[in-house]
Design a protein around this motif. Structure first.
Motif: not given
Length: 113
Positions: A87-104
Motif C-alpha cells: 500500500e506504500g504506507i510507511p510503517l515505523l517503530t519507536w522504542k519509547g512509549n507513545a506518550y513520549e513521542l506524541a509530546g515531542q
C-alpha cells in the motif's frame, strides 16, 4: 514536514513502506481503538499506536495517513509489513512509549486535526 524528517529526527526505524517516506505530515494522532482513530484522525496524520496487526494498515489507507508508528518497542508481523509495503504506507517503530513521542511531535507543531 515529511515522514523522512520524522525518521531522521527521532531515530524511528522503517519496517515497511519506504516509497512513502516523502509523504507530507500535517497532524499527529495517538490511539489504539481503531474506531476512534477512524472517526477522529485527520488525513496526512502520523498515527502512533502500540498495535502491529494488519488492520492498522487498512485504517491508514482508509484515512489516508502519512505514516503509522508502532510504539513501546512493539514490532509488526510479516503480514503487516507486506501489506504496508503493497500500500506504500510507511510503517515505523519507536522504542519509547507513545506518550513520549506524541509530546515531542506536538512540540514540533503537529497538532490534532
Amino acid at each position: 514536514m515529511r515522514v523522512r524528517d520524522l525518521v531522521e529526527r527521532y531515530g524511528l526505524e522503517v519496517e515497511a513502506g519506504e516509497t512513502g517516506l516523502d509523504r507530507e505530515v500535517r497532524f499527529g494522532y495517538c490511539g489504539d481503538l481503531l474506531s476512534e482513530v477512524i472517526a477522529h484522525a485527520g488525513q496526512a496524520s502520523v498515527w502512533i499506536t502500540v498495535q502491529g496487526h494488519q488492520n492498522i494498515v487498512a485504517v491508514a489507507v482508509l484515512r489516508e495517513f502519512a505514516a503509522v508508528v508502532i510504539a513501546s518497542g512493539n514490532r509488526p508481523d510479516k503480514e503487516t509489513c507486506a501489506k504496508a509495503e503493497a500500500e506504500g504506507i510507511p510503517l515505523l517503530t519507536w522504542k519509547g512509549n507513545a506518550y513520549e513521542l506524541a509530546g515531542q511531535l506536538y512540540g514540533e507543531g503537529l497538532g490534532c486535526p
